[in-house]
Design a protein around this motif. Structure first.
Motif, mmCIF file in Angstrom:
data_model
loop_
_atom_site.group_PDB
_atom_site.id
_atom_site.type_symbol
_atom_site.label_atom_id
_atom_site.label_comp_id
_atom_site.label_asym_id
_atom_site.label_seq_id
_atom_site.Cartn_x
_atom_site.Cartn_y
_atom_site.Cartn_z
ATOM 1 N N SER A 203 -4.981 2.790 -2.428
ATOM 2 C CA SER A 203 -3.742 2.662 -1.662
ATOM 3 C C SER A 203 -3.974 2.961 -0.185
ATOM 4 O O SER A 203 -3.405 2.299 0.685
ATOM 5 C CB SER A 203 -2.657 3.553 -2.248
ATOM 6 O OG SER A 203 -3.128 4.844 -2.473
ATOM 7 N N ILE B 96 3.330 -2.960 -8.388
ATOM 8 C CA ILE B 96 3.453 -2.820 -6.932
ATOM 9 C C ILE B 96 3.790 -4.145 -6.270
ATOM 10 O O ILE B 96 4.742 -4.238 -5.494
ATOM 11 C CB ILE B 96 2.152 -2.237 -6.337
ATOM 12 C CG1 ILE B 96 1.773 -0.961 -7.072
ATOM 13 C CG2 ILE B 96 2.313 -1.992 -4.863
ATOM 14 C CD1 ILE B 96 2.754 0.159 -6.949
ATOM 15 N N ASN C 22 0.715 6.736 -6.549
ATOM 16 C CA ASN C 22 -0.511 7.515 -6.709
ATOM 17 C C ASN C 22 -0.292 8.960 -6.336
ATOM 18 O O ASN C 22 -0.750 9.877 -7.010
ATOM 19 C CB ASN C 22 -1.617 6.930 -5.825
ATOM 20 C CG ASN C 22 -2.066 5.581 -6.305
ATOM 21 O OD1 ASN C 22 -1.887 5.260 -7.463
ATOM 22 N ND2 ASN C 22 -2.625 4.785 -5.415
ATOM 23 N N GLY D 297 0.825 -1.206 0.000
ATOM 24 C CA GLY D 297 0.000 0.000 0.000
ATOM 25 C C GLY D 297 0.855 1.251 0.000
ATOM 26 O O GLY D 297 0.552 2.222 -0.689
ATOM 27 N N PHE E 10 2.281 1.747 -3.409
ATOM 28 C CA PHE E 10 1.215 2.159 -4.314
ATOM 29 C C PHE E 10 0.844 3.615 -4.040
ATOM 30 O O PHE E 10 0.630 4.408 -4.964
ATOM 31 C CB PHE E 10 0.003 1.243 -4.133
ATOM 32 C CG PHE E 10 -1.036 1.370 -5.208
ATOM 33 C CD1 PHE E 10 -0.726 1.869 -6.459
ATOM 34 C CD2 PHE E 10 -2.341 0.970 -4.968
ATOM 35 C CE1 PHE E 10 -1.690 1.984 -7.447
ATOM 36 C CE2 PHE E 10 -3.309 1.071 -5.955
ATOM 37 C CZ PHE E 10 -2.980 1.588 -7.186
ATOM 38 N N HIS E 11 0.807 3.968 -2.758
ATOM 39 C CA HIS E 11 0.456 5.346 -2.426
ATOM 40 C C HIS E 11 1.530 6.307 -2.923
ATOM 41 O O HIS E 11 1.217 7.418 -3.343
ATOM 42 C CB HIS E 11 0.264 5.499 -0.919
ATOM 43 C CG HIS E 11 -0.548 6.709 -0.557
ATOM 44 N ND1 HIS E 11 -1.894 6.787 -0.784
ATOM 45 C CD2 HIS E 11 -0.203 7.904 -0.031
ATOM 46 C CE1 HIS E 11 -2.346 7.962 -0.408
ATOM 47 N NE2 HIS E 11 -1.337 8.666 0.053
#
Lengths: 603, 312
Positions: free
Chosen positions: A378, A468, A319, A312, A315-316
């Motif tokens: 995320s 990811i 993003n 996460g 991914f964040h």
């Protein structure tokens, strides 16, 4: 030839950037063309590296550069964001074009170098070049504010760079190597903890986490927008979180104490920065505080030490780079077309700049974590990481969960204010002559906004599967459910229900009128600019105190260190009073001291 | 499930049509009980349907001059879409807990933010100062109640074995008894009651709308169909949020007769609490509301979480 590709990807842009200095300013177009071709080529090369992952540089025992799943993913991101912001800047940067493009290329090469470095020595060198490049790029604005901001950035990033050198030295003493292998050095001795924290501080300063955050809002306010979108919003985030992930996952073996330190830093960064963002008046500075606060999520994600939290976090990071650079680019569009980013002087721009508004709306909803955009997925993974870690640790997880979820609510508040005071609401003046930006600026914004949507709706099939999960390196088990495709379909169906209600009525029942304010003339009423939306917070006792302290620099490590140093130098200054007898007394005292030490040794 | 299955769930049962019907009925109960408290007779049961039909079919829709038509009319539809999706999810998961339909507790908590965001953006688009003012209050209110709301939400998560899937939470409560049967559950329940009072914009937390003061705030420029859609969305939330509470604290909707009767009693209980709070309190100022949610309510929520952690 292929094996050398990593070295070429690093050295080519740096040497091209240096060579570009000889191009005279009036051939700026040539510089633009060259840097675009190089950025495009590097993007293609980074895709190749991502697919093939050439791991070694032949002829050397130990590789200087390497590309594993994590660094090849980060490298792809670096090349992508460089290309996007470079395209945008062609229409934005109008003077010192050669200088700008050459700095951008040097930054690009050093970023790729830092990310592909197989050992800490290479990383340290490129890290240093990056700090310098940021200083030069920010200073291109030529204002005194930019000079101060760039100095602050250089001191904080350079200072933590020195800390990293210190940490790397300890690491070398402990393991006898500089390479970034999966050594998993346990954090059980004071030395290894100091080494970890020293290197982590460099990554936190780069990403802009507390307590090394204060350079970021200043830079965001003062630097030219493409510079902000290029470095603090995307590349610095990628590199900072890359280094943090590298040392936390591979080089050191994290334990519950170091994880808790990360979780505390992450939560404080998140809540604190977003609280400060709420009361900002300048669009770019507001976004700067959000660039700080979003780092909190990534640090929390890594701190959870669960596979889903780490995935996460990565991914964040991706993003955030997407929507945050998009938001900065929209602020640049607003600045270019209206000449201001002061939110009290804007308003109602959505009619005149529809593309910019659409990009800003999508990115705002994405950063606020509204489903089905990418930011939600995320964040949702990070929340699951926290809950997952709750099963094995103490009750503190509730704090991290609340910080993360509540931070999201405050982010929505902040972006509602931004949307209102810049794009919606009553305009501050007649913006009738304002047109939307040209293609060169619109396309980068549109691409980033579209990515926010695509990475949200197809989160599991595109970004998570391709980038990811391989980069995070371990299988991820979701404890919740989320089917973005079905949800989007049903949201669209719901929208159609709503629009259908309008449709099955006769169209003549629609009428246009002036706004109604209790029968008064709308213009007689004070305009609500939106910047004062959350001034209620300033009136609250303890929050007001925090805002005052922030204004005076109490939370700024740069200002505080400066104060501390001036205390020490103040003492030394007082000793130097220029009176001869004082100096003689000091000399005598010193000699007496020396004699005592020497004679004590004899006896 | 194929695409028509999804659309059927969404459009008719238990999605849009069913929830809208139930929501308008809940609105009638609200008006009727309020009337009885004030020694009035109150409207007949179909009054709310007539009100909505009047807005949809008879009244004209006014659009402020110079604003974006698509955004102004689109925002009510967006709010309705959010409310419809949440309703469908909560009810489908209740009907068959084993299907992880669309999303979990966190997804629902976030989808519940779409309707207020649509209302605020709608207010902003209309370029009216009072709408901006009302929307800013809505935002500040949201900022204040979200903190205890999230804290209270962690109590069922802890009680149900760190699960966030709504279906698993229902099954866990089937085995271990409802969350409400514990001290922490009771406190968390009442904290959440106060939060949903604010989420639904009921007195004493109706300062975003405040008819007598800022003339319905974000809704001020809305009329006709657009206002009707906003009203419908609000009615749907008025039904689905209590059901969501029942799911979290009482183990969801039961499929046997006595269980279902209990559900009705629980639903009525939640409704009565909301209506009584609504009718016995004057509207508070926004800073008072913020202080209230941030201080005593959050403190109570923290106590609930601590109790839950120690298994009480």
């Amino acid at each position: 030839m292929y094996a050398n590709i990593l070295a070429n990807m690093v050295l080519l842009p740096i040497s091209a950037g240096l060579a570009m200095f000889i191009i005279p300013e009036r051939y700026g177009r040539l510089a633009k063309f060259l840097s675009f071709i190089i950025a495009l080529g590097l993007f293609a090369a980074s895709i190749y590296v991502f697919n093939v992952k050439p791991a070694f540089w032949p002829g050397v025992d130990k590789p200087i550069f390497m590309a594993d799943t994590l660094s090849s993913f980060i490298g792809l991101g670096i090349a992508f964001f460089a290309l996007v912001t470079l395209t945008y800047s062609f229409a934005f940067i109008d003077k010192d074009i050669v200088k700008y493009n050459s700095y951008v290329l040097i930054t690009l090469g050093s970023s790729l170098g830092a990310c592909y470095s197989a050992n800490f020595l290479g990383l340290l060198i490129f890290w240093g070049v990056l700090a310098l490049a940021l200083y030069l790029l920010v200073n291109m604005s030529g204002t005194s504010g930019a000079a101060k901001a760039s100095e602050k950035a250089l001191v904080i990033i350079g200072g933590t760079d020195a800390l990293m050198l210190f940490g790397v030295g300890i690491l070398w003493a402990a393991t006898g190597s500089f390479s970034m292998d999966k050594t998993h050095l346990p954090l059980d001795s004071a030395l290894s903890i100091i080494a970890y924290l020293s290197i982590a501080s460099a990554s936190l300063a780069k990403a802009g986490a507390m307590p090394f955050h204060s350079w970021l809002p200043d830079v965001a306010e003062e630097a030219k927008v493409p510079v902000t979108a290029y470095l603090p919003a995307s590349l610095d985030k990628l590199l900072g979180i890359y280094l943090l992930a590298r040392i936390s996952l591979d080089i050191f073996a994290m334990n519950s104490i170091s994880n808790t330190i990360l979780l505390v830093i992450g939560s404080v960064t998140l809540i604190f920065a977003v609280t400060l963002a709420l009361v900002q008046h300048d669009m770019k500075r507001l976004l700067g505080y959000h660039a700080v606060s979003q780092v909190g999520y990534m640090i929390i994600g890594i701190g959870t030490a669960s596979p889903i939290g780490i995935a996460g976090a990565l991914f964040h990071m991706l993003n955030n780079a997407i929507y945050k650079s998009c938001l900065f680019l929209t602020s640049g569009a607003v600045e270019q077309k209206t000449g201001s980013t002061d939110m009290s002087k804007l308003g109602g721009l959505s009619k005149y700049m529809p593309v910019t508004f659409a990009a800003c709306l999508v990115s705002s909803l994405a950063i606020s974590g509204i489903p089905p955009f990418n930011g939600f997925v995320s964040k949702w993974m990070i929340y699951q990481g926290i809950i997952e870690s709750a099963k094995s640790s103490g009750p503190l997880w509730v704090i991290w969960l609340v910080a993360a979820m509540y931070g999201s609510a405050l982010t929505i508040a902040s972006f509602m204010k931004l949307l209102h005071s810049v794009f919606l609401g009553r305009p501050a003046r007649n913006f009738g002559d304002v047109k939307d930006v040209g293609l060169l600026m619109a396309v980068p914004m549109a691409i980033l906004a579209l990515l926010s949507i695509i990475f949200g709706i197809f989160a599991f099939t595109i970004p998570l599967k391709l980038f990811i999960i391989p980069a995070a390196g371990s299988a991820v088990f979701y404890i919740g459910t989320w089917s973005p495709g079905a949800a989007t379909m049903m949201l669209v169906a719901g929208l159609i229900i709503g629009l259908g209600i309008y449709a099955f009525m006769k169209s003549k029942s629609f009428r246009t009128t002036t706004t109604f304010i209790g029968g008064e003339e709308p213009s007689s009423m004070d305009r609500v600019s939106g910047t004062e939306f959350y001034d209620t917070l300033k009136d609250m006792k303890w929050l007001g105190r925090i805002y005052k302290k922030e204004d005076s620099g109490s939370f700024d490590i740069y200002v505080q260190t400066k104060n501390l140093i001036s205390v020490f130098t103040g003492v030394l200054q007082r000793l130097h009073n220029g009176v001869l007898p004082t100096y003689i007394v000091w000399c005598l005292l010193g000699m007496i001291g020396l004699f005592i030490v020497l004679f004590m040794g004899k006896i | 499930m194929n695409i028509f299955g999804y659309l059927g769930l969404l459009l008719i049962f238990p999605g849009f049509l069913f929830t809208a019907f139930m929501g308008l009925m809940v609105g009638w109960v609200d008006r009727k009980v309020t009337a009885r408290i004030q020694y009035r007779v109150g409207p007949p049961w179909y009054q709310n349907f007539f009100d909505i039909a009047k807005l949809f079919f008879i009244k004209e829709t006014l659009i402020p001059a110079g604003v974006s038509r698509a955004l102004f009319l689109g925002m009510p539809a967006l709010g309705l879409a959010g409310a419809t999706l949440v309703s469908t999810m909560v009810l489908v998961i209740n009907a068959s807990p084993k299907t992880g339909f669309i999303g979990d507790l966190i997804v629902i908590a976030y989808l519940l933010l779409i309707p207020p965001i649509a209302v605020m953006l709608g207010g902003f688009v209309s370029e009216n100062s009072l709408a901006s003012l009302g929307a800013s209050r809505e935002m500040k209110l949201m900022m204040s109640y979200e903190l205890p709301f999230i804290l209270a939400m962690t109590v069922p998560i802890i009680k149900c074995g760190y699960s966030i899937k709504l279906g698993e939470m229902i099954s866990a409560q089937y085995v271990n008894g409802p969350v409400f049967a514990s001290a922490s559950g009771v406190i968390a329940f009442f904290v959440m009651m106060l939060c949903i009072q604010a989420k639904l914009g009921f007195v004493p937390f109706d300062m975003p709308e405040a008819e007598t003061e800022i003339m319905a705030g974000p809704y001020i420029e809305y009329s006709g169909k657009a206002l009707g859609i906003f009203k419908l969305q609000k009615a749907m939330l008025g039904f689905i949020i209590p059901v969501f509470m029942i799911t979290l604290f009482f183990g969801g909707i039961k499929d046997d007769f006595s269980g279902f009767m209990k559900n009705i009693a629980e639903f009525a209980g939640i409704l009565v609490i909301m209506i009584v709070i609504k009718n016995t309190n004057p509207r508070v100022r926004i800073d008072q509301a913020m202080g209230f949610f941030w201080k005593p309510v959050t403190a109570a929520a923290v106590i609930a979480v601590a109790l839950a952690y120690f298994g009480k």
